[in-house]
Design a protein around this motif. Structure first.
Motif, PDB file in Angstrom:
ATOM      1  N   TYR A   2       0.807  -1.213   0.000  1.00  0.00           N
ATOM      2  CA  TYR A   2       0.000   0.000   0.000  1.00  0.00           C
ATOM      3  C   TYR A   2       0.838   1.259   0.000  1.00  0.00           C
ATOM      4  N   TYR A   3       1.942   1.264   0.693  1.00  0.00           N
ATOM      5  CA  TYR A   3       2.708   2.485   0.939  1.00  0.00           C
ATOM      6  C   TYR A   3       3.617   2.800  -0.247  1.00  0.00           C
ATOM      7  N   GLN A   4       3.031   3.490  -1.233  1.00  0.00           N
ATOM      8  CA  GLN A   4       3.780   3.807  -2.439  1.00  0.00           C
ATOM      9  C   GLN A   4       3.886   5.307  -2.692  1.00  0.00           C
ATOM     10  N   THR A   5       2.898   6.071  -2.293  1.00  0.00           N
ATOM     11  CA  THR A   5       2.828   7.485  -2.636  1.00  0.00           C
ATOM     12  C   THR A   5       2.608   8.340  -1.396  1.00  0.00           C
ATOM     13  N   GLN A   6       2.754   9.663  -1.588  1.00  0.00           N
ATOM     14  CA  GLN A   6       2.473  10.591  -0.485  1.00  0.00           C
ATOM     15  C   GLN A   6       1.022  10.480  -0.059  1.00  0.00           C
ATOM     16  N   GLU A   7       0.116  10.280  -1.006  1.00  0.00           N
ATOM     17  CA  GLU A   7      -1.293  10.143  -0.672  1.00  0.00           C
ATOM     18  C   GLU A   7      -1.531   8.930   0.214  1.00  0.00           C
ATOM     19  N   ASP A   8      -0.810   7.842  -0.063  1.00  0.00           N
ATOM     20  CA  ASP A   8      -0.912   6.654   0.784  1.00  0.00           C
ATOM     21  C   ASP A   8      -0.477   6.968   2.215  1.00  0.00           C
ATOM     22  N   ALA A  10       2.919   2.426   9.986  1.00  0.00           N
ATOM     23  CA  ALA A  10       3.145   3.714   9.338  1.00  0.00           C
ATOM     24  C   ALA A  10       4.574   4.203   9.577  1.00  0.00           C
ATOM     25  N   TYR A  11       5.057   4.030  10.799  1.00  0.00           N
ATOM     26  CA  TYR A  11       6.412   4.470  11.132  1.00  0.00           C
ATOM     27  C   TYR A  11       7.455   3.689  10.331  1.00  0.00           C
ATOM     28  N   GLU A  12       7.144   2.445  10.014  1.00  0.00           N
ATOM     29  CA  GLU A  12       8.064   1.597   9.249  1.00  0.00           C
ATOM     30  C   GLU A  12       7.985   1.861   7.750  1.00  0.00           C
ATOM     31  N   LYS A  13       6.777   2.092   7.233  1.00  0.00           N
ATOM     32  CA  LYS A  13       6.578   2.131   5.788  1.00  0.00           C
ATOM     33  C   LYS A  13       6.677   3.518   5.174  1.00  0.00           C
ATOM     34  N   LEU A  20       7.109  -2.084  19.170  1.00  0.00           N
ATOM     35  CA  LEU A  20       7.586  -0.962  18.367  1.00  0.00           C
ATOM     36  C   LEU A  20       7.732  -1.337  16.902  1.00  0.00           C
ATOM     37  N   GLU A  21       7.348  -2.564  16.556  1.00  0.00           N
ATOM     38  CA  GLU A  21       7.398  -3.019  15.178  1.00  0.00           C
ATOM     39  C   GLU A  21       6.022  -3.547  14.782  1.00  0.00           C
ATOM     40  N   TYR A  22       5.719  -3.384  13.522  1.00  0.00           N
ATOM     41  CA  TYR A  22       4.443  -3.841  12.982  1.00  0.00           C
ATOM     42  C   TYR A  22       4.368  -5.358  12.938  1.00  0.00           C
TER      43      TYR A  22
END
Length: 487
Positions: free
Chosen positions: A23-29, A114-117, A157-159
């Motif tokens: 999922y985490y590819q763009t600023q919008e994501d 989120a913090y990881e991706k 602290l990890e997903y």
């Protein structure tokens, strides 16, 4: 998943799951993933009838703080989860206690992903910095509430793909607090001072600084806490509303005194997902079909001792409680005191499906924390400490039109007298805002204050209730989880 623009996160439907690796590819994501955290702490991530009922701060969090103290009693039947909280007969299977733990860890898990991706995403670096600041703010906020409620915690602290699929031991409270401080210091550095447009309401550097000060105060680090609190006070960004009633006007959301709120405004697209204050607190039976609060249940009520502890003309008494309701035909209903401070009658005369946000941090708390810290550091109050507490009292003697000769400025108090005065001022200022149990535990007053309350003098309260039990459900899922003493 529905992606949100960064400028309208309070006005759009938010995504419900943010954990897919692709999922985490763009600023919008990245923006949508962080927006989802606001959803998790407020209305929850599932439709109303889909197995969930609101987010972390929807109702159980602030209800626990009120019922597990001398602040509130419940109208729920004996043996029910809320009744167990009110008389301290709860155990590790209490559903309200379980839900706060479960929802908080669900949100932490999504903050971790989120913090990881987000860091590897090619995007505007200033936006990336801000988003990571929001993530660390929420993670620090949630761990702070968890450590205050449950003590030693699994420090994740990890997903992980599922919050239930990992066995991890509890870390010491000291280690948890260390991580909270790290997260909030990062948030202080990464977050802006303010926002414009639709972004107003997001967490700010001021919110992170205020929360960090509360974290330090809770640990007894009074010097460090006071340094931050003085910075907030002297910066002048936040001020008290002139009238206590203005704090709870929906039109005043995210202004002046409000440092950070959990957003419930404009969430009706989620189904019945407004904030629960009016449902839980307002008197039942006043809806006549065309006027009166709809769907009010009156499940949680103030103790008589709390209601009678106010001076009669204390503005907070009139704003906080309701004892009668007049219909348009002039007929009047009277009843025992109920809590009405969250009901903005002008904006929402029917009360139901409320846009009222849950105020998590406000400037009055800053002033009273500063007064408390000074008293602790100096072994007694100073002129500065008196000024901070007296600002609160001056507002309370203003009824919206004139100032009354009540709640005179304090002076000449000893260390224990001033400590008690601050605790009492907090009691009158923050009813049903999720403070009282924390305040009593921090001051080692829980058992004493509960047992002197006439409606709770037979409560089963004991020193071990300074912590809640680790939920039995989670101990069954994680065999390495130990239980708190007494449960």
């Amino acid at each position: 998943m529905i992606c949100l623009s960064s400028c309208s996160f309070l006005d759009e439907e938010v995504i419900s799951e943010i954990t897919e690796d692709n999922y985490y590819q763009t600023q919008e994501d990245a923006v949508a993933a962080v927006n989802a955290l606001y959803d998790y702490i407020s209305v929850g991530n599932s439709p109303l009838w889909g197995g969930e009922f609101g987010g972390v701060y929807y109702n159980d969090y602030w209800i626990i703080q009120g019922l597990c103290s001398d602040e509130m009693r419940t109208a729920s039947p004996p043996g029910s989860p809320y009744y167990q909280l009110s008389d301290f007969s709860f155990n590790s299977s209490n559903i309200a206690i379980e839900k706060v733990w479960k929802d908080a860890y669900k949100t932490i898990n999504n903050a971790n992903v989120a913090y990881e991706k987000i860091p590897p995403i090619s995007m505007d670096e200033s936006m990336k910095k801000r988003l990571l600041g929001e993530v660390t703010f929420f993670r620090g906020m949630l761990y702070f509430d968890l450590v205050r409620m449950y003590g030693d915690l699994p420090l994740k602290l990890e997903y992980t793909k599922s919050v239930d699929d990992i066995e991890i031991e509890r870390s010491s409270s000291a280690d948890v607090y260390e991580q909270i401080e790290l997260d909030l210091r990062q948030a202080m550095s990464d977050l802006p001072d303010s926002y414009t447009g639709g972004d107003v309401g997001r967490c700010t550097s001021g919110a992170a600084k205020t929360l960090l000060a509360k974290v330090l105060l809770t640990q007894g680090k009074y010097g460090e806490a006071l340094e931050l609190l003085r910075e907030i006070i002297h910066a002048g960004r936040y001020t008290l509303f002139n009238d206590f009633q203005e704090v709870f006007k929906i039109s005043n959301a995210n202004t002046r005194e409000i440092i950070f709120s959990v957003p419930f405004s404009n969430t009706m697209s989620q189904g019945w997902k407004g904030s629960q204050f009016n449902v839980q607190l307002l008197p039942a039976g006043l809806n006549n079909g065309s006027e009166g609060p709809e769907n009010a249940q009156g499940w949680q009520r103030p103790t008589v001792d709390l209601y009678e502890s106010y001076e009669l003309r204390d503005r907070r008494r009139a704003v906080t409680f309701i004892t009668s309701y007049e219909y348009s035909d002039g007929s009047m209903e009277t009843f025992d005191p109920h809590i009405s401070k969250w009901w903005d009658r002008d904006a929402e005369p029917r009360g139901n499906q409320s846009d009222q946000d849950y105020i998590y941090l406000r400037y009055a708390d800053v002033l009273l924390m500063a007064a408390e810290a000074i008293n602790e550091l100096n072994g007694g109050p100073t002129g500065e400490a008196y000024e901070y507490i007296n600002q609160i009292r001056r507002r309370a003697r203003f009824d919206g039109v004139q100032e009354w000769d009540i709640l005179r400025d304090l002076s000449g108090l000893s260390y224990p007298e001033f400590k008690e005065a601050v605790l009492e001022e907090r009691r009158h200022e923050f009813v049903a805002e999720g403070h009282r149990w924390f305040d009593l535990v921090r001051n080692d007053k829980l058992v004493e204050k509960v047992l002197v309350n006439s409606e709770k003098d037979d409560a089963l309260v004991a020193d071990y209730h300074n912590l809640l039990p680790v939920p039995q459900r989670d101990r069954e899922l994680n065999s390495r989880l130990t239980q708190n003493p007494g449960y």
